[in-house]
Scaffold this active site. Structure first.
Site, mmCIF file in Angstrom:
data_model
loop_
_atom_site.group_PDB
_atom_site.id
_atom_site.type_symbol
_atom_site.label_atom_id
_atom_site.label_comp_id
_atom_site.label_asym_id
_atom_site.label_seq_id
_atom_site.Cartn_x
_atom_site.Cartn_y
_atom_site.Cartn_z
ATOM 1 C CB ALA A 62 -0.895 0.002 1.224
ATOM 2 C CG ASN A 111 5.642 7.825 3.976
ATOM 3 O OD1 ASN A 111 4.554 8.315 4.278
ATOM 4 N ND2 ASN A 111 5.948 6.549 4.257
ATOM 5 C CG PHE A 115 -3.834 8.005 5.933
ATOM 6 C CD1 PHE A 115 -2.819 7.113 5.598
ATOM 7 C CD2 PHE A 115 -4.638 7.701 7.024
ATOM 8 C CE1 PHE A 115 -2.597 5.954 6.343
ATOM 9 C CE2 PHE A 115 -4.434 6.541 7.781
ATOM 10 C CZ PHE A 115 -3.418 5.674 7.434
ATOM 11 C CG ASN A 171 -2.605 1.495 7.527
ATOM 12 O OD1 ASN A 171 -1.890 1.075 8.441
ATOM 13 N ND2 ASN A 171 -2.284 2.537 6.785
ATOM 14 C CB SER A 174 -0.260 5.259 8.965
ATOM 15 O OG SER A 174 0.403 6.492 8.691
ATOM 16 C CG ASN A 176 3.504 9.495 8.508
ATOM 17 O OD1 ASN A 176 4.392 9.891 9.249
ATOM 18 N ND2 ASN A 176 3.723 8.661 7.510
ATOM 19 C CB THR A 177 -3.011 9.313 11.023
ATOM 20 O OG1 THR A 177 -2.994 9.472 9.600
ATOM 21 C CG2 THR A 177 -4.347 9.798 11.561
ATOM 22 C CE LYS A 216 1.367 -1.949 5.800
ATOM 23 N NZ LYS A 216 1.447 -1.371 4.454
ATOM 24 C CG ASN A 245 2.558 1.008 7.921
ATOM 25 O OD1 ASN A 245 3.271 1.740 7.245
ATOM 26 N ND2 ASN A 245 1.231 1.072 7.883
HETATM 27 C C1 LIG Z 1 5.903 6.643 0.323
HETATM 28 C C2 LIG Z 1 5.207 5.587 1.107
HETATM 29 C C3 LIG Z 1 3.853 5.681 1.372
HETATM 30 C C4 LIG Z 1 3.197 4.680 2.088
HETATM 31 N N1 LIG Z 1 1.859 4.785 2.307
HETATM 32 C C5 LIG Z 1 1.199 3.768 2.940
HETATM 33 C C6 LIG Z 1 -0.204 3.807 3.093
HETATM 34 O O1 LIG Z 1 -0.890 4.734 2.655
HETATM 35 N N2 LIG Z 1 -0.797 2.766 3.748
HETATM 36 C C7 LIG Z 1 -0.083 1.692 4.225
HETATM 37 O O2 LIG Z 1 -0.677 0.764 4.788
HETATM 38 N N3 LIG Z 1 1.250 1.624 4.074
HETATM 39 C C8 LIG Z 1 1.907 2.624 3.444
HETATM 40 N N4 LIG Z 1 3.263 2.551 3.267
HETATM 41 C C9 LIG Z 1 4.006 1.414 3.865
HETATM 42 C C10 LIG Z 1 4.275 0.287 2.857
HETATM 43 O O3 LIG Z 1 3.073 -0.291 2.408
HETATM 44 C C11 LIG Z 1 5.155 -0.804 3.498
HETATM 45 O O4 LIG Z 1 4.451 -1.385 4.575
HETATM 46 C C12 LIG Z 1 6.489 -0.267 4.004
HETATM 47 O O5 LIG Z 1 6.993 0.733 3.154
HETATM 48 C C13 LIG Z 1 7.549 -1.368 4.121
HETATM 49 O O6 LIG Z 1 7.816 -1.968 2.874
HETATM 50 P P1 LIG Z 1 9.075 -1.534 1.929
HETATM 51 O O7 LIG Z 1 10.288 -1.506 2.816
HETATM 52 O O8 LIG Z 1 9.123 -2.579 0.857
HETATM 53 O O9 LIG Z 1 8.723 -0.189 1.408
HETATM 54 C C14 LIG Z 1 3.941 3.553 2.560
HETATM 55 C C15 LIG Z 1 5.300 3.450 2.283
HETATM 56 C C16 LIG Z 1 5.946 4.445 1.560
HETATM 57 C C17 LIG Z 1 7.425 4.291 1.265
#
Ligand SMILES: Cc1cc2nc3c(=O)[nH]c(=O)nc-3n(C[C@H](O)[C@H](O)[C@H](O)COP(=O)(O)O)c2cc1C
Length: 356
Positions: A62, A111, A115, A171, A174, A176-177, A216, A245
């Site tokens: 996501a 990041n 949301f 989810n 996060s 960030n909320t 998640k 996450n």
């Molecule tokens: C730019 C960015 C935005 C993300 N936004 C969301 C999100 O909206 N919802 C969510 O469940 N995870 C979000 N994630 C988390 C990813 O889904 C993932 O759980 C996390 O990045 C770890 O995987 P990775 O190391 O392969 O990126 C975000 C990750 C990144 C890098």
């Protein structure tokens, strides 16, 4: 198919990260990237998890496709499934920019989007444009920042998108909320899970099919938190957990200038910690709850390590920033070779083997 990403990467990385991301989404929507990966999947990668038949176990995490705009291109990249969102009931602009940082020396990303998304009505409209015969798709639902009843927001997401999505991700992790991750504590989680499962029950009572619902979770959980979450997952009809996450911790090893920016860290430095939590969750659930392993995957070997630690499926996002879309087919090829080299006939046979 020749992988052009190494050639264009310097141009893409010359842009600020959010502009580069938006340009990538536009290019994918316009089909400019063509058929990037192979849609042919090695039979050893085929797997059935929570009643769904996956052509391969490597999914798009996501956050890449917040508004469900590039689901078909994600499948064309070679992903076995794609998760879009997080979507909140009302559109939301998210935090002030800049809010996305490349930590190139660390092959990581920070990041703090918060949301940003176009809301449920737009997301639903996008899903209604998809052909009936499409790859597996999951909707990741969340809560608006200013919501007075956050649990009601998750329920709204599931109600509105029910029947349009192959599975749902709730989810609650996060960073960030503000306050969102408090939903991971036992009493709050029990209430949330109860209401979310009631929503599904209501749909099923009205004749709809069973749609899997996953939760998640964060990588920054203590042993007691993991035990509580495992108890709730095992004692309810929740179908699985996604681990994990992004992290709010900052490993000592980080070298990049932006390492102390606020937000969630993802990519290579998250591989070790998120796999440890995955392993702990697998043990705490006695391997009885399907897990999706996410965090730091950038190779077939990384994916394989997640399966051996207890994942039934995996997802990735950050490595795409550095390796481009050709990475997906490469991971699938490497994973198939690793499974065969160890004598496994399927992904399922490798799940949790490091735990026994
Ligand atoms: C730019 C960015 C935005 C993300 N936004 C969301 C999100 O909206 N919802 C969510 O469940 N995870 C979000 N994630 C988390 C990813 O889904 C993932 O759980 C996390 O990045 C770890 O995987 P990775 O190391 O392969 O990126 C975000 C990750 C990144 C890098």
């Amino acid at each position: 198919m020749i992988d052009l990403f190494p050639l264009v990467r310097p141009l893409v990385h010359a842009l600020d990260p959010e502009t580069a991301h938006n340009a990538t989404i536009k290019a994918l929507r316009l089909g400019l990237t063509g058929k990037i990966g192979a849609e042919k999947h090695d039979p050893v990668l085929r797997c059935e998890v929570f009643g769904l038949d996956f052509p391969n176990p490597v999914g798009l995490a996501a956050g890449f496709d917040k508004n469900a705009e590039v689901i078909r291109p994600a499948h064309k990249m070679g992903f076995g499934f794609a998760e879009a969102g997080t979507v909140t009931p009302k559109p939301q602009v998210g935090n002030d920019k800049p809010r996305l940082f490349r930590l190139t020396a660390d092959r990581a990303v920070i990041n703090r989007f918060g949301f940003n998304n176009r809301g449920l009505d737009y997301f639903e409209g996008r899903l209604r444009t998809l052909p009936a015969a499409r790859g597996i798709f999951g909707a990741n639902v969340g809560a608006n920042k200013d919501s007075e009843d956050r649990t009601a927001d998750y329920v709204s997401g599931i109600n509105q998108l029910y029947g349009l999505s192959d599975y749902f991700t709730v989810n609650i992790s996060s960073p960030n909320t503000p306050g969102l991750r408090a939903l991971q504590s036992k009493a709050a989680l029990e209430d949330l899970v109860g209401r979310v499962l009631d929503a599904r029950q209501g749909k099923m009572a009205a004749g709809a099919a069973h749609v899997p619902i996953l939760i998640k979770i964060a990588p920054d959980l203590l042993d007691d938190d993991i035990r509580d979450i495992a108890d709730v997952a095992r004692s309810s009809t929740i179908d699985g957990l996604i681990v994990s996450n992004t992290t709010i911790t900052r490993p000592e090893s980080l070298k990049s200038r932006d390492k102390d920016e606020a937000g969630g860290l993802s990519g290579a430095p998250l591989m070790g910690p998120s796999t440890e939590i995955l392993s702990a969750v697998y043990k705490a659930t006695d391997g009885q709850v399907p897990l999706i392993g996410v965090g730091g995957i950038a190779s077939g070997a990384d994916a394989y390590a997640k399966f051996r630690a207890g994942a039934s499926l995996v997802q990735l996002y950050s490595a795409l920033v550095y390796d481009g879309p050709g990475l997906v087919s490469k991971i699938n090829r490497e994973l198939a070779a690793l499974l065969k080299a160890d004598g496994f006939a399927s992904v399922a046979d490798a799940v949790g083997v490091d735990q026994h």
